[in-house]
Design an enzyme around this catalytic site. Structure first.
Site, PDB file in Angstrom:
ATOM      1  N   GLY A 164     -28.330   6.307 -27.258  1.00 35.18           N
ATOM      2  CA  GLY A 164     -29.319   7.173 -26.632  1.00 35.18           C
ATOM      3  C   GLY A 164     -30.491   7.520 -27.542  1.00 35.18           C
ATOM      4  O   GLY A 164     -31.210   8.466 -27.279  1.00 35.18           O
ATOM      5  N   GLY A 165     -30.660   6.732 -28.610  1.00 35.14           N
ATOM      6  CA  GLY A 165     -31.854   6.892 -29.449  1.00 35.14           C
ATOM      7  C   GLY A 165     -31.778   7.989 -30.494  1.00 35.14           C
ATOM      8  O   GLY A 165     -32.676   8.112 -31.322  1.00 35.14           O
ATOM      9  N   GLU A 200     -31.689  -2.425 -39.225  1.00 37.09           N
ATOM     10  CA  GLU A 200     -32.002  -3.683 -38.541  1.00 37.09           C
ATOM     11  C   GLU A 200     -33.487  -3.963 -38.648  1.00 37.09           C
ATOM     12  O   GLU A 200     -34.297  -3.044 -38.765  1.00 37.09           O
ATOM     13  CB  GLU A 200     -31.663  -3.573 -37.037  1.00 37.09           C
ATOM     14  CG  GLU A 200     -30.199  -3.532 -36.745  1.00 37.09           C
ATOM     15  CD  GLU A 200     -29.876  -3.521 -35.263  1.00 37.09           C
ATOM     16  OE1 GLU A 200     -30.791  -3.293 -34.441  1.00 37.09           O
ATOM     17  OE2 GLU A 200     -28.705  -3.749 -34.939  1.00 37.09           O
ATOM     18  N   GLU A 275     -24.902  -4.770 -23.897  1.00 38.35           N
ATOM     19  CA  GLU A 275     -26.355  -4.557 -23.885  1.00 38.35           C
ATOM     20  C   GLU A 275     -27.017  -5.436 -24.941  1.00 38.35           C
ATOM     21  O   GLU A 275     -26.536  -5.489 -26.077  1.00 38.35           O
ATOM     22  CB  GLU A 275     -26.689  -3.107 -24.231  1.00 38.35           C
ATOM     23  CG  GLU A 275     -26.178  -2.079 -23.250  1.00 38.35           C
ATOM     24  CD  GLU A 275     -26.636  -0.674 -23.615  1.00 38.35           C
ATOM     25  OE1 GLU A 275     -26.523   0.206 -22.756  1.00 38.35           O
ATOM     26  OE2 GLU A 275     -27.100  -0.447 -24.755  1.00 38.35           O
ATOM     27  N   GLU A 288     -25.419  -2.800 -27.967  1.00 38.72           N
ATOM     28  CA  GLU A 288     -24.263  -1.903 -27.842  1.00 38.72           C
ATOM     29  C   GLU A 288     -23.360  -2.434 -26.752  1.00 38.72           C
ATOM     30  O   GLU A 288     -23.791  -3.218 -25.910  1.00 38.72           O
ATOM     31  CB  GLU A 288     -24.723  -0.494 -27.421  1.00 38.72           C
ATOM     32  CG  GLU A 288     -25.282   0.332 -28.555  1.00 38.72           C
ATOM     33  CD  GLU A 288     -25.922   1.631 -28.091  1.00 38.72           C
ATOM     34  OE1 GLU A 288     -25.523   2.174 -27.047  1.00 38.72           O
ATOM     35  OE2 GLU A 288     -26.842   2.095 -28.782  1.00 38.72           O
ATOM     36  N   ASN A 290     -20.959  -0.869 -23.651  1.00 38.54           N
ATOM     37  CA  ASN A 290     -20.515   0.312 -22.917  1.00 38.54           C
ATOM     38  C   ASN A 290     -19.156   0.024 -22.308  1.00 38.54           C
ATOM     39  O   ASN A 290     -18.980  -0.963 -21.603  1.00 38.54           O
ATOM     40  CB  ASN A 290     -21.501   0.664 -21.809  1.00 38.54           C
ATOM     41  CG  ASN A 290     -22.864   0.980 -22.376  1.00 38.54           C
ATOM     42  OD1 ASN A 290     -22.974   1.624 -23.416  1.00 38.54           O
ATOM     43  ND2 ASN A 290     -23.901   0.505 -21.732  1.00 38.54           N
ATOM     44  N   ARG A 292     -17.441   1.494 -19.908  1.00 38.96           N
ATOM     45  CA  ARG A 292     -17.291   2.303 -18.686  1.00 38.96           C
ATOM     46  C   ARG A 292     -17.996   1.595 -17.528  1.00 38.96           C
ATOM     47  O   ARG A 292     -18.716   0.626 -17.742  1.00 38.96           O
ATOM     48  CB  ARG A 292     -17.964   3.665 -18.884  1.00 38.96           C
ATOM     49  CG  ARG A 292     -19.453   3.517 -19.167  1.00 38.96           C
ATOM     50  CD  ARG A 292     -20.240   4.801 -19.087  1.00 38.96           C
ATOM     51  NE  ARG A 292     -21.666   4.566 -19.159  1.00 38.96           N
ATOM     52  CZ  ARG A 292     -22.369   4.366 -20.267  1.00 38.96           C
ATOM     53  NH1 ARG A 292     -21.772   4.379 -21.439  1.00 38.96           N
ATOM     54  NH2 ARG A 292     -23.664   4.139 -20.223  1.00 38.96           N
ATOM     55  N   ARG A 336     -33.516   5.521  -9.455  1.00 33.39           N
ATOM     56  CA  ARG A 336     -32.729   6.750  -9.647  1.00 33.39           C
ATOM     57  C   ARG A 336     -33.576   7.931  -9.182  1.00 33.39           C
ATOM     58  O   ARG A 336     -34.642   8.198  -9.753  1.00 33.39           O
ATOM     59  CB  ARG A 336     -32.361   6.933 -11.118  1.00 33.39           C
ATOM     60  CG  ARG A 336     -31.498   5.826 -11.667  1.00 33.39           C
ATOM     61  CD  ARG A 336     -31.015   6.192 -13.049  1.00 33.39           C
ATOM     62  NE  ARG A 336     -30.270   5.110 -13.655  1.00 33.39           N
ATOM     63  CZ  ARG A 336     -29.494   5.253 -14.734  1.00 33.39           C
ATOM     64  NH1 ARG A 336     -29.394   6.446 -15.315  1.00 33.39           N
ATOM     65  NH2 ARG A 336     -28.851   4.229 -15.245  1.00 33.39           N
TER      66      ARG A 336
HETATM   67  C1  MV4 Z   1     -33.772  -1.289 -31.312  1.00 28.50           C
HETATM   68  C2  MV4 Z   1     -35.115  -1.425 -30.913  1.00 28.50           C
HETATM   69  C3  MV4 Z   1     -35.889  -2.329 -31.619  1.00 28.50           C
HETATM   70  N1  MV4 Z   1     -35.372  -3.024 -32.657  1.00 28.50           N
HETATM   71  N2  MV4 Z   1     -33.304  -2.020 -32.337  1.00 28.50           N
HETATM   72  C4  MV4 Z   1     -32.761   2.361 -28.366  1.00 28.50           C
HETATM   73  C5  MV4 Z   1     -31.451   2.974 -28.028  1.00 28.50           C
HETATM   74  C6  MV4 Z   1     -30.477   2.368 -28.950  1.00 28.50           C
HETATM   75  N3  MV4 Z   1     -29.271   2.129 -28.281  1.00 28.50           N
HETATM   76  C7  MV4 Z   1     -31.123   1.110 -29.436  1.00 28.50           C
HETATM   77  N4  MV4 Z   1     -32.511   1.211 -29.133  1.00 28.50           N
HETATM   78  C8  MV4 Z   1     -33.406   0.341 -29.660  1.00 28.50           C
HETATM   79  N5  MV4 Z   1     -32.950  -0.445 -30.680  1.00 28.50           N
HETATM   80  C9  MV4 Z   1     -34.095  -2.851 -32.996  1.00 28.50           C
HETATM   81  N6  MV4 Z   1     -33.600  -3.547 -34.024  1.00 28.50           N
HETATM   82  C10 MV4 Z   1     -35.586  -0.662 -29.845  1.00 28.50           C
HETATM   83  C11 MV4 Z   1     -34.732   0.235 -29.222  1.00 28.50           C
HETATM   84  C12 MV4 Z   1     -35.318   0.988 -28.136  1.00 28.50           C
HETATM   85  C13 MV4 Z   1     -34.913   0.799 -26.807  1.00 28.50           C
HETATM   86  C14 MV4 Z   1     -33.920  -0.105 -26.456  1.00 28.50           C
HETATM   87  C15 MV4 Z   1     -33.525  -0.253 -25.151  1.00 28.50           C
HETATM   88  C16 MV4 Z   1     -34.143   0.465 -24.160  1.00 28.50           C
HETATM   89  C17 MV4 Z   1     -35.129   1.367 -24.467  1.00 28.50           C
HETATM   90  C18 MV4 Z   1     -35.525   1.553 -25.782  1.00 28.50           C
HETATM   91  C19 MV4 Z   1     -36.522   2.464 -26.081  1.00 28.50           C
HETATM   92  C20 MV4 Z   1     -36.903   2.647 -27.389  1.00 28.50           C
HETATM   93  C21 MV4 Z   1     -36.291   1.919 -28.409  1.00 28.50           C
END
Ligand code: MV4
Length: 448
Positions: A164-165, A200, A275, A288, A290, A292, A336
């Site tokens: 969730g960031g 990363e 994901e 990731e 999930n 569920r 949604r």
């Molecule tokens: C990242 C990325 C760019 N590069 N990893 C956001 C939630 C977390 N689970 C992983 N996320 C991200 N990982 C790398 N190496 C950008 C995001 C990201 C993002 C990913 C999926 C959907 C929306 C997003 C919004 C901002 C950042």
């Protein structure tokens, strides 16, 4: 097969699970907080047990009360839905210890995938593509600097306990590394009580494309194609679709195979989602997993004509899966609908629904627990409905969504219906040309 399933959730997902149970001839038990006494899931279920006051921690997250409700009613399984206890390893284990089948992942699986650095190491070992970066958790800032040199900029610091960031920082130059390291660790410690970090390479303007998988107790898994979830705001998904407008047959084959490999490597049992981040060159990387059923599962059901909740229940009862992978022949979109004001920074708007007119017709599915006269309590998630349209092509599904949104009338509260209606007219959206950055420059047009 189970005789009675307790549904440890509320809202639309509780109804969704109860509906499939009815179709399968399985008795159902609803649990509810005092804020939800008038909720439909209470009326739909064969039995209902009050499990506490409105506060989630004292009701829908109250393990002792939920287990007691299952024992009193003689339920032989618990379906946790999404959110609440769905990815709580302790709850999964306690169910097992009480001889109640948890229709979800084992405690071991939840723990393994819940720790993101560990999940990534597992996927790397399975041969699933991962974003280059640190090998697991980085212990000190000295190590962080070393790994940053090797990884290169821009990079991303991520909390191992995250999701969730939270506890995540993009870093564009070495001078900013120290502040990012300190603040990400602090944020992660405060949110999760853990400040393990990993690193990363930053994937710029990625798409979020996930693969639905299902595995059985024989260690066999299959995939049910993808969902594009790139349209998000503050890590909350707003709309999802399948197929992804960015998908190709070749990419689906590769991503599907990677997701199945991931699931089989860990002997994953049940429904899960892998994901991925997908870059502009169509390279994909594990993000990731999930463990569920997800909010957006209906679009998958619509394009492959498959009941995912039924399949979860079958697999939990020990029935093997067919093993067939699926390619979508239709196009499906979910919007949604949240009780939020899209003209005011998506501010929550709980309260009483005075008028409700639901859309319908061919290719329109509405998963919701609300009705005219229902009061949305302020205590829980703001999602009140999922509007899903399905058609032969993307263009038709978009047109159908516009038509369905135009029919949808909810009065008494503010909703995200106007947002979705404007989105359906957005030139880049119409072209399917969007990434996870899309909402950063989306501006609502005033309606007067
Ligand atoms: C990242 C990325 C760019 N590069 N990893 C956001 C939630 C977390 N689970 C992983 N996320 C991200 N990982 C790398 N190496 C950008 C995001 C990201 C993002 C990913 C999926 C959907 C929306 C997003 C919004 C901002 C950042």
């Amino acid at each position: 097969m189970f005789k009675k399933i307790l549904v440890a959730n509320r809202g639309e997902i509780a109804l969704r699970v109860i509906r499939t149970c009815k179709e399968m001839g399985i008795q159902t038990v609803a649990v509810y907080s005092t804020a939800d006494a008038e909720s439909l899931h209470v009326k739909f279920a064969d039995e209902a047990v009050c499990i506490g006051p409105p506060l989630s921690t004292e009701s829908y997250l109250n393990v002792a009360n939920i287990i007691s409700a299952a024992e009193i009613t003689n339920a032989d399984a618990i379906h946790p839905g999404y959110g609440f206890l769905s990815e709580n390893a302790r709850f999964s284990k306690i169910c097992e210890e009480h001889g109640i089948k948890f229709i979800g992942a084992s405690a071991e699986m939840i723990d393994r995938m819940g720790d993101k650095a560990n999940a990534k190491a597992t996927m790397k070992a399975a041969g699933v593509p991962c974003v280059p970066g640190s090998d697991g958790v980085i212990e000190t800032f000295t190590d962080c600097k070393k790994v940053a040199k090797k990884t290169g900029y821009p990079l991303m610091l991520k909390a191992s306990a995250g999701g969730g960031g939270k506890g995540m920082r993009a870093v564009w130059k070495e001078q900013d590394l120290k502040d990012a390291w300190d603040s990400a660790r602090q944020e992660s410690k405060a949110a999760f009580g853990n400040d393990d970090m990993y690193m990363e390479k930053l994937i710029e303007e990625p798409r979020h494309i996930e693969i639905q998988i299902i595995g059985d107790s024989n260690g066999k898994a299959c995939h049910l194609s993808e969902r594009d979830c790139s349209i998000q705001r503050r890590h909350q998904k707003l709309t999802e679709e399948v197929p992804s407008p960015f998908m190709t047959d070749a990419l689906r084959k590769k991503m599907g195979a990677a997701a199945v490999k991931a699931a089989e490597f860990i002997k994953y049992e049940g429904a899960g989602t892998v994901e991925f981040l997908v870059d502009k060159h169509r390279n994909f990387y594990f993000m990731e997993m999930n463990t569920r059923i997800q909010v957006e599962h209906p679009i998958t059901e619509q394009v492959i004509d498959f009941d995912l909740i039924r399949e979860q229940i079958m697999v939990a009862a020990g029935v093997p899966i067919s093993g067939k992978n699926y390619t979508p022949n239709l196009h499906s979109i979910e919007c949604r609908i949240n009780a939020e004001d899209p003209f005011n920074d998506f501010r929550p708007s709980p309260g009483k629904i005075t008028t409700l007119h639901s859309p319908g017709g061919h290719g329109v599915r509405l998963d919701t627990h609300v009705y005219a006269g229902y009061t949305i309590p302020p205590n829980y998630d703001s999602m009140i409905a999922k509007l899903i349209t399905t058609a032969q092509t993307r263009e038709e599904a978009v047109h159908k969504m516009k038509r369905a949104l135009d029919e949808f009338v909810i009065e008494g509260i503010k909703t995200t219906i106007p947002f979705h209606r404007q989105l359906m007219d957005h030139p880049a959206y119409i072209l399917g040309d969007y990434t996870t950055k899309f909402m950063e420059d989306f501006i609502m047009e005033s309606e007067d």
